[in-house]
Design an enzyme around this catalytic site. Structure first.
Site, PDB file in Angstrom:
ATOM      1  N   HIS A   1      31.314  36.049  39.349  1.00 29.24           N
ATOM      2  CA  HIS A   1      32.400  35.968  40.327  1.00 29.24           C
ATOM      3  C   HIS A   1      33.529  36.957  40.031  1.00 29.24           C
ATOM      4  CE1 HIS A   1      34.294  34.436  43.764  1.00 29.24           C
ATOM      5  NE2 HIS A   1      34.179  33.146  43.564  1.00 29.24           N
ATOM      6  N   ARG A   2      33.536  37.574  38.852  1.00 28.08           N
ATOM      7  CA  ARG A   2      34.539  38.614  38.558  1.00 28.08           C
ATOM      8  C   ARG A   2      34.244  39.890  39.331  1.00 28.08           C
ATOM      9  NH1 ARG A   2      33.752  38.826  32.194  1.00 28.08           N
ATOM     10  NH2 ARG A   2      31.627  38.939  33.017  1.00 28.08           N
TER      11      ARG A   2
END
Length: 425
Positions: A398-399
């Site tokens: 998700h980064r």
């Protein structure tokens, strides 16, 4: 008795790496897999293990020496041996591409130590020093370092263990303010034998290596998993027909070979999935090396199909077969498991519907697939029909990736499998 020369095994692309620790001396009795030396490149620390049990006769290296593959480390006196066996590749703490991976279906069991591995990752210490810290339940983040370049040595750990705080208290006290530390409770210590008969089995070398990497990846990467289905009715019919027509030629194509081609096309369409994080930078790769999980007697490993964009489905299938055979025989070389951009973990031959595969760092996504099954659908909402569908489970970092991009990737991947003609358009 016979004398063997123990040499540095295949350590990948590394050359002239310095020796940062020597774990044995002349006269020591050692067992197979005991660490002999620790070497360190700019990206990895590696223990070189003993290939056999015996007595160390003479050390051929000293602390600070630089070595490459084939350099003699020591001579070993062994019983009943006349020639030196092949030395197994060392366990890398942080290889350039993650070491063989275990099935990414679930997080591995935590270490018996109460000290969080995520905290250890910030400490400059060799794999053997980290193992000693776990055995002695010492928080590496609190050990004063006396080694070169701020390295925590085994002697530092032993000294700290004699007068340092207990591991549980250390982990709690050492957790930075603001929620930066895990601050975990100690791992429960249980005498299972008092409840009934037990049997103790050591973990295989593959599981030891992959377990540590999977634990790191699970803790440090913010995983999210999207689930979807691909309609492979037509593709499966074509695959069965193709294999039957080429049976005499010995050609057999699995569904995974088609999935690798679909993965390449999807990575080209969504380049952020073909990337790796390097600090605050995103490294976008211009090559397409696809890893696949291969089952072996000692656990799952991840061979890599290099330049999959330049190979046809049949060539990919043949290369997969050859790599899987090497994996089962324990003969995969380090470079055959390095450089992956994206991994596919298939449980299709076993069963299940969906799962959460663990990302194979430094990749940013992994596709998990389960067993295909027949499903009744109603495309127009009026008339239903039976279709053969493949469950998809895409885990993503998700980064780097957001939910909308992940959903689009899954849909694109599924559409390619539904009609492989899209790949040539």
């Amino acid at each position: 008795m016979a004398i063997q020369e123990i040499k540095v095994p295949d350590i990948g692309d590394y050359t002239d790496v310095p020796i940062i620790e020597i774990h044995v001396q002349a006269g020591d009795s050692i067992q197979a897999e005991d660490p002999l030396i620790t070497v360190e490149s700019d990206k990895a620390s590696m223990d070189v293990p003993a290939p056999a049990a015996g007595t160390v006769k003479e050390l051929k290296v000293k602390l600070g020496d630089t070595v490459s593959e084939g350099a003699t480390i020591l001579t070993l006196e062994v019983e009943g041996e006349s020639a030196s066996p092949a030395v197994p590749a060392p366990a890398a703490e942080e290889a350039k591409t993650p070491p063989p991976a275990a099935p990414p279906s679930s997080p591995p069991a935590a270490s018996p130590s109460s000290v969080p591995i995520a905290d250890f990752s910030r400490v400059h210490a060799s794999p053997s020093a980290r193992r000693l810290a776990r055995e002695l339940e010492v928080d590496l983040t609190r050990v004063p370092a006396t080694g070169q370049k701020g390295r925590v040595t085994q002697e530092d750990i032993r000294s700290f263990a004699k007068g340092g705080a207990p591991a549980a208290a250390s982990a709690s006290a050492g957790a930075p303010a603001g929620g930066g530390g895990l601050d975990l409770l100690p791992w429960p210590k249980v005498d299972f034998s008092k409840f009934g008969p037990v049997e103790t089995q050591p973990l295989s070398r593959i599981k030891k290596i992959s377990g540590a990497n999977l634990h790191r990846n699970w803790v440090q990467i913010p995983h999210v998993t999207n689930h979807d289905e691909a309609d492979i009715t037509d593709l499966e019919a074509f695959r069965v027909q193709f294999n039957k027509a080429n049976e005499k030629a010995g050609i057999k194509v699995s569904m995974l070979a088609f999935m690798i081609k679909a993965a390449v096309a999807s990575l080209k369409q969504f380049p952020e999935f073909n990337a790796s994080l390097d600090g605050d930078n995103l490294i976008l790769k211009q090559y397409y090396h696809i890893g696949f999980a291969a089952d072996t007697p000692n656990g799952l490993v991840v061979p890599v199909i290099r330049d999959a964009d330049q190979k046809g489905v049949v060539e990919i299938a043949q290369e997969m077969g050859a790599l899987a055979k090497l994996a089962r025989e324990g003969k995969l070389k380090p470079d055959q498991m390095q450089g992956g951009c994206f991994t596919i973990s298939s449980l299709g031959g076993i069963g299940g519907l969906f799962f959460t595969p663990i990302i194979n760092a430094p990749e940013v996504a992994i596709m998990g697939v389960c067993r295909s099954y027949w499903k009744q659908v109603s495309p127009d909402g009026k008339q239903s029909e039976w279709r053969f569908v493949l469950p998809l489970s895409l885990s993503w970092d998700h980064r780097v990736i957001d939910g909308a991009a992940a959903a689009r990737f899954n849909v694109h991947f599924a559409n390619l499998l539904a009609d492989m003609r899209r790949i040539i358009m």
